[in-house]
Design a protein around this motif. Structure first.
Motif, PDB file in Angstrom:
ATOM      1  N   ALA A 188      37.036  23.743  41.682  1.00 42.69           N
ATOM      2  CA  ALA A 188      36.950  24.885  42.595  1.00 42.69           C
ATOM      3  C   ALA A 188      36.336  24.515  43.938  1.00 42.69           C
ATOM      4  CB  ALA A 188      36.142  26.008  41.945  1.00 42.69           C
ATOM      5  N   PHE A 212      43.383  30.236  37.909  1.00 42.29           N
ATOM      6  CA  PHE A 212      42.293  31.198  37.750  1.00 42.29           C
ATOM      7  C   PHE A 212      42.084  31.513  36.265  1.00 42.29           C
ATOM      8  CE2 PHE A 212      44.271  31.969  41.864  1.00 42.29           C
ATOM      9  CZ  PHE A 212      43.183  32.012  42.729  1.00 42.29           C
ATOM     10  N   ASN A 213      40.887  31.973  35.946  1.00 46.17           N
ATOM     11  CA  ASN A 213      40.665  32.468  34.582  1.00 46.17           C
ATOM     12  C   ASN A 213      41.040  33.944  34.512  1.00 46.17           C
ATOM     13  OD1 ASN A 213      38.576  33.889  35.770  1.00 46.17           O
ATOM     14  ND2 ASN A 213      36.952  32.582  34.951  1.00 46.17           N
ATOM     15  N   GLU A 256      38.547  34.229  38.599  1.00 40.86           N
ATOM     16  CA  GLU A 256      37.700  33.201  39.204  1.00 40.86           C
ATOM     17  C   GLU A 256      38.472  31.881  39.283  1.00 40.86           C
ATOM     18  OE1 GLU A 256      34.564  33.236  36.384  1.00 40.86           O
ATOM     19  OE2 GLU A 256      33.462  34.881  37.365  1.00 40.86           O
ATOM     20  N   LYS A 265      39.304  36.447  34.630  1.00 46.91           N
ATOM     21  CA  LYS A 265      38.489  37.304  35.492  1.00 46.91           C
ATOM     22  C   LYS A 265      38.819  37.104  36.977  1.00 46.91           C
ATOM     23  CE  LYS A 265      34.643  37.235  32.208  1.00 46.91           C
ATOM     24  NZ  LYS A 265      33.218  36.859  31.983  1.00 46.91           N
ATOM     25  N   LYS A 312      46.062  32.237  47.264  1.00 46.60           N
ATOM     26  CA  LYS A 312      45.987  32.550  45.831  1.00 46.60           C
ATOM     27  C   LYS A 312      47.357  32.498  45.158  1.00 46.60           C
ATOM     28  CE  LYS A 312      41.836  35.405  46.264  1.00 46.60           C
ATOM     29  NZ  LYS A 312      41.194  36.701  45.976  1.00 46.60           N
TER      30      LYS A 312
END
Length: 298
Positions: free
Chosen positions: A62, A124-125, A129, A127, A99
């Motif tokens: 990240a 991303f997970n 993130e 959630k 994104k």
């Protein structure tokens, strides 16, 4: 060649992005709980083996740091690993910012300096993130070849180039013959005998050869070599030069007919006048065309 490849890439960019992003989305999990780096690594391995021309694939965390070894079938890339933070690289910050999967513009590779294009997708997970950014580096020449093969237009493209090359060669041969004949006529009849009629005819031939040369040059550079001008006025400029040469040739021919008919057949002067009138209308049309083209560009 590099300029041509970059121009060609801009044409197929949409198809290339759609295909490579499809591969990433099909093979890599996203927005799910407990996504491990091993799963991402295995997915990238499948993609690299599906696209043998790819330089390498790798995973960034990240923060933009490479956290996996190079995934590649090419020996020179296997032991290469970028240790420094890559957060300022286009493929990282653009993928994170948008994104979604992205395809970069061509840029010099960190390995070897060859021109490459990178496809990158943020992972991303559940959630939302950011966990990783998966990146694949593809050589510019390979991506052009691959996309053309997938689209099935390589044969058609080469066929068009051959056909345009043949036509350009034939027109150039005619251009050379007209020029040689015009020069020969000029020196034969104007230097020795001062024949005004032949001098005008020589001028017409040379003018027509110039018009054909402009046409040949356009065909050769744009359709055969592929070096097209990006400026929107480029194609209009060629047309204007070609039509301008034709107008000059017709005007000279009309002037010749005026002199000829005035001396030997006055009753036929109307035909010369009709030709000059047609040239005038053509010139007015060309002027109108130039004015409107210039207005559109502004």
């Amino acid at each position: 060649m590099l300029i041509r490849e970059i121009q060609e890439f801009q044409k197929i960019r949409k198809d290339a992005r759609a295909y490579f992003c499809y591969l990433l989305q099909r093979n890599l999990p996203n927005r799910l709980p407990n996504i491990g780096i091993d799963v991402i690594y295995e997915g990238l391995e499948r993609i690299v083996h599906e696209i043998p021309g790819a330089n390498a694939a790798y995973i960034l965390d990240a923060g933009g740091k490479q956290i996996s070894k190079m995934i590649t079938v090419k020996e020179k890339y296997k032991n290469f690993q970028v240790e420094f933070n890559q957060a300022n690289r286009t493929y990282f910050y653009k993928a994170v910012k948008e994104k979604k999967c992205i395809l970069t513009d061509p840029y010099p590779s960190l390995i070897g300096g060859d021109m490459v294009v990178s496809a990158a997708m943020p992972i991303f997970n559940d959630k939302g993130e950011l966990l990783y950014v998966a990146v694949i580096d593809l050589p510019l020449d390979e991506i052009l070849k691959f996309v053309h093969q997938e689209r099935g237009d390589t044969w058609a493209h080469n066929f068009n180039r051959v056909v345009y090359g043949i036509f350009a060669g034939a027109l150039f041969a005619i251009c050379v013959l007209l020029f040689i004949d015009g020069i020969k006529m000029f020196f034969t009849y104007t230097i020795n005998n001062i024949d005004v009629k032949k001098m005008f005819e020589s001028t017409i031939l040379i003018t027509l050869s110039l018009a054909l040369f402009d046409l040949v040059k356009t065909l050769l550079f744009e359709e055969v070599i592929g070096e097209k001008e990006d400026h929107p006025f480029a194609i209009h400029k060629t047309m204007i030069k070609f039509l301008g040469s034709i107008v000059i040739a017709l005007a000279i021919e009309g002037l010749m007919l005026v002199f000829k008919f005035a001396m030997i057949a006055p009753q036929k002067l109307m035909y010369a006048a009709m030709l000059l009138a047609a040239v005038t209308f053509l010139l007015i049309g060309l002027a109108y065309y130039m004015k409107n083209v210039g207005k559109d560009i502004k």
